[in-house]
Design an enzyme around this catalytic site. Structure first.
Site, PDB file in Angstrom:
ATOM      1  N   VAL A  80       0.900  -1.161   0.000  1.00 49.91           N
ATOM      2  CA  VAL A  80       0.000   0.000   0.000  1.00 49.91           C
ATOM      3  C   VAL A  80       0.930   1.200   0.000  1.00 49.91           C
ATOM      4  O   VAL A  80       1.614   1.464   0.989  1.00 49.91           O
ATOM      5  CB  VAL A  80      -0.924   0.024   1.224  1.00 49.91           C
ATOM      6  CG1 VAL A  80      -1.862   1.230   1.147  1.00 49.91           C
ATOM      7  CG2 VAL A  80      -1.715  -1.263   1.338  1.00 49.91           C
ATOM      8  N   GLU A  81       0.971   1.917  -1.106  1.00 49.15           N
ATOM      9  CA  GLU A  81       1.942   3.009  -1.257  1.00 49.15           C
ATOM     10  C   GLU A  81       1.237   4.349  -1.140  1.00 49.15           C
ATOM     11  O   GLU A  81       0.265   4.618  -1.828  1.00 49.15           O
ATOM     12  CB  GLU A  81       2.642   2.892  -2.609  1.00 49.15           C
ATOM     13  CG  GLU A  81       3.362   1.557  -2.779  1.00 49.15           C
ATOM     14  CD  GLU A  81       4.487   1.631  -3.787  1.00 49.15           C
ATOM     15  OE1 GLU A  81       5.344   2.529  -3.645  1.00 49.15           O
ATOM     16  OE2 GLU A  81       4.513   0.797  -4.694  1.00 49.15           O
ATOM     17  N   GLY A  82       1.769   5.187  -0.251  1.00 50.37           N
ATOM     18  CA  GLY A  82       1.179   6.490   0.002  1.00 50.37           C
ATOM     19  C   GLY A  82       0.263   6.448   1.203  1.00 50.37           C
ATOM     20  O   GLY A  82      -0.954   6.313   1.076  1.00 50.37           O
TER      21      GLY A  82
END
Length: 487
Positions: A80-82
């Site tokens: 999960v990026e950000g």
């Protein structure tokens, strides 16, 4: 013909006509996150006469778990990026609602975990100096990027930006830090990646700089199933039983006219509808898997080929026991080779998969293509040779290896799209723009978040809303502003 909701007709008939059910009919090609997101958005708007045709035997697309060495690992998207920024990443919300097991990735100690090609660690001060210089060059590039016109005409590559600062990574230490900063994120080198679209990167600027590694045995694909289960019928055990989802249907031809669309699959089935949403990957659009009849207009073809389909290969390797450093600040380590990108970025799973004795090494671009074309035994030998250079000749042989082959897979032809030099809102509008009754979605149509899971999810919503407006208001015009027009 009967409506698609009759399961026996779906199985036995060679022609399926969606128009037998009430309301406008829509075929969605592909059951990756964008396709599922688009279909749910249509369903929420009351457009339920839908059929989803998926080429493989599962939904989720490039979000896919596989069994390896007694555990499930992620073949594709993993983070999960950000996270922890001013805006809330919808994937972070989903993962929390589902209770997905995930871990914050801490890359903060790379200066103490960078290995020489000839053996041994670099001094932490030496690598920290390389990192500090790279950060200064990045900051200067960000300032330059923000000074550019939104038209994209003045855009340059990240490498050109580095050279403006009299910096061109050339030593093994400089190259591995550069590879970690850019290729490890975009799957392509700085010489082909847009400065203006990536510095600063909207995902981290908007949603936050933290990233979380998903290590849940249910798989990251659980987020896709969660969205699908909100509009598709499921059994008590959660299996999708809705006849509107049809697996193992390889779309080969899409015929379109002012009166509707006809979709033909490899097994000879034919589906007719009012509209079609194509959610296949950019790599598939650039291949010959699907033929559009009549041919797509020139401007659309050019838009499709304007973008790059990058390759990001996560290689999992199993050992009889762990021989690498563990504990705080050791999870990620770098191998600085004279050959840029050669088994450069490594990760262990002390917390994520305790007792599994598994390492992950990431390769990209040309190394991915090379590795996909050789036997796994050769890849395993190369990787172990690199590890012996780092940790000594007495480490054990690997017992198992998993090498994804996204580039070779005709249903994907790569992992995600990358920002080429000079594109802006204009090119994204073109690649997303409908052609008659054909609509397009996918992570590659997300102007700010292409290449990311949240980009795929949000793109499905955006493209579906364009079609919903057409159906409900009769306004089917899609205006693409000139490249140099103000946003």
């Amino acid at each position: 013909m009967e409506a698609i909701f009759v399961t026996t007709v779906l199985i036995l008939a060679s022609h399926v006509l969606l128009a037998g059910a009430a309301g406008p009919s829509v075929i969605v090609v592909g059951a990756g996150f964008s396709g599922i997101s688009a279909a749910k958005t249509l369903s929420d708007a009351g457009i339920t006469n839908i059929v989803i045709l998926e080429a493989t035997n599962r939904i989720g697309g490039r979000i896919c778990k596989v069994a390896f060495a007694g555990i499930n690992v992620e073949k594709g998207a993993n983070w999960v990026e950000g996270v922890n920024g001013n805006e809330l990443n919808p994937i972070w919300t989903f993962s929390n609602q589902l209770g997905l097991r995930k871990f914050r990735s801490d890359y903060g100690n790379l200066s103490s975990n960078t290995y020489k090609e000839g053996g041994g660690l670099y001094g932490a001060a030496e690598i920290q100096s390389v990192i500090d210089t790279a950060d200064e060059v990045y900051d200067a590039g960000e300032k330059y990027s923000k000074s550019l016109s939104n038209s994209g005409f003045g855009d340059i590559s990240i490498l050109a930006s580095q050279r403006l600062q009299n910096h061109a990574p050339s030593s093994p230490a400089e190259m591995v830090v550069d590879y970690y900063n850019f290729d490890y994120e975009f799957a392509e080198p700085p010489r082909v990646t847009s400065l203006q679209n990536t510095v600063p990167l909207p995902t981290f600027a908007n949603f936050g700089e933290d990233v979380y590694f998903v290590a849940d045995q249910r798989g990251y694909e659980t987020v896709v199933h969660n969205v699908a289960n909100q509009f598709l019928k499921t059994s008590k055990d959660g299996t999708i039983v809705d006849p509107r989802l049809i697996l193992n249907k390889v779309v080969r031809v899409i015929e379109h006219s002012p009166g509707g669309v006809t979709v033909k699959t490899e097994d000879g089935s034919v589906y007719k509808a009012d509209y079609v949403i194509v959610s296949v990957s950019l790599g598939v659009l650039q291949s010959k898997l699907i033929e559009f009849v009549p041919r797509l207009p020139e401007w659309k073809i050019l838009a499709i080929y304007e973008f790059d389909m990058a390759i990001y290969t996560k290689i999992f390797i199993k050992f009889p026991y762990s021989f690498w450093p563990t504990g705080n600040g050791t999870q990620f380590f770098l191998y600085a080779s004279e050959r840029r990108g050669y088994y450069s970025v490594w990760q262990h799973f002390e917390r994520e998969y305790p007792g599994a004795h598994v390492l992950l090494v990431t390769v990209t671009d040309d190394e991915s293509r090379r590795i996909e074309q050789q036997p796994d035994s050769a890849t395993k030998a190369e990787a172990v040779e690199v590890l012996r250079a780092m940790f000594g000749k007495n480490i054990p042989d690997a017992t198992d290896i998993f090498v994804p082959r996204w580039w070779s897979d005709r249903f994907y032809k790569g992992t995600f799209s990358n920002w080429p030099i000079g594109v802006n809102r204009f090119e994204y509008d073109q690649i997303r723009a409908p052609v008659g009754r054909i609509y397009f979605t996918g992570e590659h149509t997300s102007e700010h978040y292409n290449g990311y899971v949240h980009g795929a999810y949000l793109a499905g919503i955006d493209s579906a809303n364009i079609l919903i407006r057409c159906i409900k208001t009769g306004n089917c015009k899609y205006i693409v502003k000139a490249k140099d027009a103000d946003d």
